[in-house]
Motif scaffolding. Structure first.
Motif, PDB file in Angstrom:
ATOM      1  N   SER A 149     -35.642  14.537  -4.653  1.00 11.99           N
ATOM      2  CA  SER A 149     -36.628  13.512  -5.009  1.00 11.99           C
ATOM      3  C   SER A 149     -37.473  13.132  -3.801  1.00 11.99           C
ATOM      4  O   SER A 149     -38.702  12.999  -3.907  1.00 11.99           O
ATOM      5  CB  SER A 149     -35.922  12.271  -5.563  1.00 11.99           C
ATOM      6  OG  SER A 149     -35.257  12.558  -6.772  1.00 11.99           O
ATOM      7  N   LYS A 181     -39.433   6.829  -8.609  1.00  8.96           N
ATOM      8  CA  LYS A 181     -38.194   7.465  -9.061  1.00  8.96           C
ATOM      9  C   LYS A 181     -37.740   6.912 -10.406  1.00  8.96           C
ATOM     10  O   LYS A 181     -37.215   7.653 -11.251  1.00  8.96           O
ATOM     11  CB  LYS A 181     -37.115   7.264  -8.007  1.00  8.96           C
ATOM     12  CG  LYS A 181     -35.772   7.899  -8.365  1.00  8.96           C
ATOM     13  CD  LYS A 181     -34.766   7.710  -7.252  1.00  8.96           C
ATOM     14  CE  LYS A 181     -33.424   8.358  -7.606  1.00  8.96           C
ATOM     15  NZ  LYS A 181     -32.431   8.199  -6.526  1.00  8.96           N
ATOM     16  N   ASP A 294     -40.584  13.543 -10.561  1.00  8.79           N
ATOM     17  CA  ASP A 294     -39.297  13.701 -11.232  1.00  8.79           C
ATOM     18  C   ASP A 294     -39.132  15.078 -11.867  1.00  8.79           C
ATOM     19  O   ASP A 294     -38.032  15.635 -11.874  1.00  8.79           O
ATOM     20  CB  ASP A 294     -39.144  12.634 -12.320  1.00  8.79           C
ATOM     21  CG  ASP A 294     -38.552  11.348 -11.766  1.00  8.79           C
ATOM     22  OD1 ASP A 294     -38.344  11.282 -10.538  1.00  8.79           O
ATOM     23  OD2 ASP A 294     -38.309  10.413 -12.546  1.00  8.79           O
ATOM     24  N   SER A 297     -38.380  17.618  -8.899  1.00 10.52           N
ATOM     25  CA  SER A 297     -37.132  17.308  -8.189  1.00 10.52           C
ATOM     26  C   SER A 297     -35.921  17.546  -9.077  1.00 10.52           C
ATOM     27  O   SER A 297     -34.908  18.104  -8.627  1.00 10.52           O
ATOM     28  CB  SER A 297     -37.157  15.861  -7.688  1.00 10.52           C
ATOM     29  OG  SER A 297     -37.233  14.944  -8.763  1.00 10.52           O
TER      30      SER A 297
END
Length: 522
Positions: A149, A181, A294, A297
């Protein structure tokens, strides 16, 4: 639609909505696909009906006819509230104009220029992770999702908007990173779905300040949390945007290769009618970060987990990378794309585990969906097409399409990178799957297809090649549970809401050399 088969209503008010969108609804998705086939009627919110679709002819009709099927009004309105009028929040001519301006920055010609930027970020990532091992012969646990992330935000930060969010080699708390996040998890949680579908009606309550006050005072905690998240994203985005625009106007940013700089310069050079207003440019910036963080990651973390579960695949892939890196520290754009096993591992992960398991569309006029294979109606007759009323919500199941055993064979539910090193099944080759990427629906298709999928692929290949060149991964004793959401994510249990994924890792000699190289300023 009354004759289309599907599961019974689970709730009078919510229908099957919570069953299909719950964090652990994977088996529900698989079960209805097995039982009812490629077009399924769902009972939806507030007594309405929806279609769950992965029939290829129907999908092609939905994906390629944006005038008839586009993102639902509730989806557009809520993304507009949260991110501003970027690609995900506009329709019609505005969407086409925005996409036209952004398309050049995702060309292969431009992506070649950002590879050095990606390696600058990845080198720091390798150094930071290497520094956390007690000795280079020991294994230790690492939250790979946290690191992926951080890396993904920094990659899109530097490659996307020319801004550094995270030095990586230092642990610095950043409110923007935290907000980014948790944006997707909060916005796509099951509890938010009924509220989001009310967005088109809420905007008629009164002026925007009143709507904001209502949301700030909402008894629903997630709504209040969403307001906080969007405030943080907007304030930092506005600050970065205005500084970047001022630099370009002053002539101090003429060589920057990030997406935002190129977009701003293109917008200044455009004729009056083709120029985008400030709110759309700002919305574009927030959308780019949201769409790239997101998704990438979580895909990279999932890939590392799968490689830890399949050590023989990990060894084979590491050998391919090591052979390609002989005589060089970094692989360039062409070398990365010439690694067949790395490509196969990425494709297979994205096929079996698409980060966005389903997407929403809405019928904007009364229309008819043709079917590639007839389905058995509830009255026993065969349906070769379905009349779809205007306003119907449609759930495009990327997950079911990518795992359809009629296309991919009996092993469709298994992770097998080798399937991409041989000719694909004839059914796949002849199916005309309407996705933009590699005979699958992972990045959707048509005018709403993911514009940045090549950027994402490049990120994955740079990061994974360097991680595997420097580290060996094994499964940790800590559990990992993947949750279904707008972007699927891992936690340590079905009850936990903290995003994390732990693996064991050891450091190879390559990582030591990377650290030495960085410390010497090379």
């Amino acid at each position: 639609m009354d004759d289309v088969p599907g599961p019974s209503r689970a709730s009078f008010l919510l229908g099957n909505a919570l069953q299909i969108s719950g964090r652990q609804s994977w088996e529900f998705h698989a079960a209805i696909a097995r039982k009812y086939g490629s077009v399924i009627k769902l009972h939806w919110l507030f007594g309405t009906e929806a279609l769950y679709v992965f029939d290829l002819l129907a999908l092609s009709h939905i994906i390629k006819n944006q005038e008839k099927f586009d993102q639902p009004s509730w989806y557009v309105e809520t993304h507009n509230m949260m991110l501003g009028p970027g690609l995900l929040s506009v329709t019609g001519d505005t969407h086409r104009k925005q996409r036209k301006m952004l398309t050049p920055v995702f060309s292969a010609k431009h992506l070649r220029t950002v590879v050095p930027i990606f390696y600058q970020v990845t080198d720091k990532l390798i150094q930071a992770i290497s520094n956390r091992v007690p000795t280079h012969s020991e294994s230790t646990d690492i939250d790979v999702l946290a690191w992926m992330s951080r890396a993904a935000l920094e990659l899109i930060g530097q490659g996307g908007i020319g801004y550094s969010f995270d030095p990586l080699i230092e642990d610095i708390s950043d409110a923007y990173a935290d907000a980014a996040k948790y944006f997707v998890v909060t916005a796509t949680s099951p509890e938010m779905i009924p509220l989001r579908q009310m967005a088109p009606f809420l905007k008629h309550l009164g002026p925007s300040w009143l709507l904001r006050w209502v949301m700030e005072k909402s008894p629903v905690r997630l709504v209040r949390r969403m307001v906080q998240i969007t405030d943080v994203l907007h304030e930092r985005s506005l600050e970065i945007f205005r500084a970047k625009r001022a630099a370009i106007e002053a002539g101090d940013d003429s060589d920057s290769k990030d997406i935002l700089s190129i977009m701003l310069r293109a917008n200044m050079a455009a004729s009056g009618e083709d120029q985008l207003p400030e709110d759309q440019l700002l919305g574009q910036m927030s959308t780019i970060i949201f769409a790239a963080m997101d998704t990438t990651s979580n895909a990279m973390a999932r890939t590392l987990q799968l490689l830890a579960e399949h050590p023989q695949v990990q060894t084979k892939l590491r050998r391919e990378i090591a052979d390609a890196k002989v005589g060089s520290n970094h692989l360039d754009y062409d070398q990365l794309h010439a690694l067949p096993y790395l490509d196969a591992v990425c494709r297979e992960t994205l096929r079996l585990h698409p980060v966005a398991p389903m997407i929403f569309r809405q019928a904007f006029e009364d229309t008819v969906l043709p079917l590639s294979h007839p389905i058995r109606a509830t009255d026993g007759t065969l349906l070769r097409e379905i009349a779809v009323p205007r306003g119907t919500n449609i759930l495009v199941s990327i997950l079911a399409c990518n795992r359809d055993k009629a296309l991919w064979g009996a092993d469709a539910d298994e992770w097998k990178p080798e399937r991409w090193l041989a000719p694909l099944p004839a059914e796949v080759e002849s199916a005309a799957i309407p996705g933009v990427y590699s005979n699958m629906m992972t990045f959707s298709g048509g005018a709403r297809g993911c514009i940045g999928f090549t950027f994402s692929q490049l990120e994955m290949k740079v990061v994974l090649s360097e991680m595997l060149a420097n580290f060996t991964f094994e499964l940790s004793e800590r559990p990992a549970v993947w949750n279904l959401a707008g972007v699927s994510y891992p936690t340590a249990s079905t009850e936990s809401t903290k995003q994390e994924l732990w693996l064991k890792y050891t450091v190879s000699g390559g990582a030591i050399m990377s650290v030495v190289s960085l410390s010497n300023g090379n």
